[in-house]
Design an enzyme around this catalytic site. Structure first.
Site, PDB file in Angstrom:
ATOM      1  N   ASP A   1       0.831  -1.200   0.000  1.00 55.25           N
ATOM      2  CA  ASP A   1       0.000   0.000   0.000  1.00 55.25           C
ATOM      3  C   ASP A   1       0.871   1.258   0.000  1.00 55.25           C
ATOM      4  O   ASP A   1       1.998   1.235   0.521  1.00 55.25           O
ATOM      5  CB  ASP A   1      -0.906   0.021   1.235  1.00 55.25           C
ATOM      6  CG  ASP A   1      -1.998  -1.034   1.181  1.00 55.25           C
ATOM      7  OD1 ASP A   1      -2.364  -1.457   0.068  1.00 55.25           O
ATOM      8  OD2 ASP A   1      -2.478  -1.440   2.254  1.00 55.25           O
TER       9      ASP A   1
ATOM     10  N   TYR B   1       6.362  -8.504   8.504  1.00 53.86           N
ATOM     11  CA  TYR B   1       6.055  -7.078   8.624  1.00 53.86           C
ATOM     12  C   TYR B   1       6.324  -6.596  10.041  1.00 53.86           C
ATOM     13  O   TYR B   1       6.168  -7.359  11.003  1.00 53.86           O
ATOM     14  CB  TYR B   1       4.571  -6.813   8.324  1.00 53.86           C
ATOM     15  CG  TYR B   1       4.119  -7.153   6.928  1.00 53.86           C
ATOM     16  CD1 TYR B   1       4.153  -6.205   5.909  1.00 53.86           C
ATOM     17  CD2 TYR B   1       3.639  -8.426   6.627  1.00 53.86           C
ATOM     18  CE1 TYR B   1       3.722  -6.522   4.627  1.00 53.86           C
ATOM     19  CE2 TYR B   1       3.214  -8.755   5.345  1.00 53.86           C
ATOM     20  CZ  TYR B   1       3.260  -7.797   4.349  1.00 53.86           C
ATOM     21  OH  TYR B   1       2.843  -8.109   3.082  1.00 53.86           O
TER      22      TYR B   1
ATOM     23  N   ASP C   1      -6.762   1.712   8.117  1.00 55.14           N
ATOM     24  CA  ASP C   1      -5.458   2.345   8.269  1.00 55.14           C
ATOM     25  C   ASP C   1      -5.651   3.855   8.213  1.00 55.14           C
ATOM     26  O   ASP C   1      -6.778   4.350   8.404  1.00 55.14           O
ATOM     27  CB  ASP C   1      -4.459   1.846   7.223  1.00 55.14           C
ATOM     28  CG  ASP C   1      -4.833   2.239   5.786  1.00 55.14           C
ATOM     29  OD1 ASP C   1      -5.842   2.955   5.580  1.00 55.14           O
ATOM     30  OD2 ASP C   1      -4.105   1.816   4.860  1.00 55.14           O
TER      31      ASP C   1
ATOM     32  N   ARG D   1      -3.868  -4.798   7.714  1.00 55.85           N
ATOM     33  CA  ARG D   1      -4.925  -3.845   8.122  1.00 55.85           C
ATOM     34  C   ARG D   1      -6.099  -4.579   8.746  1.00 55.85           C
ATOM     35  O   ARG D   1      -6.663  -4.138   9.753  1.00 55.85           O
ATOM     36  CB  ARG D   1      -5.406  -3.051   6.909  1.00 55.85           C
ATOM     37  CG  ARG D   1      -4.420  -2.002   6.426  1.00 55.85           C
ATOM     38  CD  ARG D   1      -5.027  -1.196   5.297  1.00 55.85           C
ATOM     39  NE  ARG D   1      -5.030  -1.910   4.027  1.00 55.85           N
ATOM     40  CZ  ARG D   1      -5.936  -1.735   3.085  1.00 55.85           C
ATOM     41  NH1 ARG D   1      -6.981  -0.931   3.281  1.00 55.85           N
ATOM     42  NH2 ARG D   1      -5.851  -2.385   1.944  1.00 55.85           N
TER      43      ARG D   1
END
Length: 233
Positions: free
Chosen positions: A56, A84, A98, A190
């Site tokens: 993203d 992540y 988010d 997310r």
């Protein structure tokens, strides 16, 4: 990390390029930039360049780009395990899960302890059913989900199986919680943040995200655009 200049022939035969995607860039923008730089410096009219797994715009970190014949390997890299790191903010939700959209609802967090937060991670380990965010590029009936969302249309999104291998809390600074996750292909961090808030009896959204690993590739070995330009003939 690549340190020697790459020839036009090597780009055509195929290269795996590791990039540290900057905040604010789409994965598509990075691919376009790299393709343009290769074409310009190598005087090539056409060169295939593709990425192995979208990040993203509000996320930074490792993005694998493949050139030439190596674009056939993209699916292989997309299927690999990802790692992540990031931050979840407790006590509020956003429609996109988010910071792409504004907070739409706030919740109390006084009932939550550090032990609650660490314990809640255990609920998400292993294979889980996850519903992707409505603000995503997934398609339903030929239309991107985010198009439904931006038009204010309700759309039913089916859940899918993903696997969370590790979910570690690295720091707690109420209302912010830092984490590290390793997960399967197709996992939306997310959605994990949103579901994590629900499990604690509050709201939550993803306030920062960085991809640090894809399979055996690590972000420490990646290039920025300036470093890449130095490898061009």
């Amino acid at each position: 990390m690549l340190t020697n200049p790459i020839t036009p022939e090597e780009f055509k035969e195929g290269q795996i390029l590791l990039f540290d995607k900057p905040l604010g860039w789409t994965s598509f923008q990075l691919v376009n930039k790299v393709r343009w730089l290769i074409r310009k410096s190598c005087n090539i009219k056409k060169i295939k360049v593709g990425h192995a797994g979208t990040l993203d715009p509000l996320a930074s970190g490792l993005l694998i780009l493949c050139t030439g014949k190596f674009t056939k390997k993209i699916e292989e890299y997309q299927a690999q395990e990802k790692e992540y790191t990031g931050t979840i903010t407790l006590g509020a939700t956003t429609p996109s899960y988010d910071m792409e959209t504004e907070v739409n609802e706030s919740f109390g967090i006084d009932h939550i302890s550090e032990e609650d937060i660490i314990g809640a991670t255990l609920e998400f380990l292993g294979e889980i059913d996850q519903v992707p965010p409505v603000f995503s590029a997934l398609k339903k009936e030929g239309k991107r989900l985010y198009e439904y969302a931006r038009n204010g249309e309700d759309v039913e999104i089916p859940s899918r199986k993903v696997e969370i291998k590790e979910f570690e809390i690295t720091e707690i600074r109420f209302p912010e919680v830092d984490f590290r996750v390793t997960c399967s292909k197709g996992t939306y961090i997310r959605s994990l943040a949103n579901d994590f808030g629900k499990s604690l009896g509050t709201g939550a959204y993803l306030s920062s995200l960085r991809r640090t690993k894809i399979g055996g590739f690590i972000v420490e070995d990646s290039l920025d655009i300036a470093s890449f330009e130095n490898l061009l003939p």
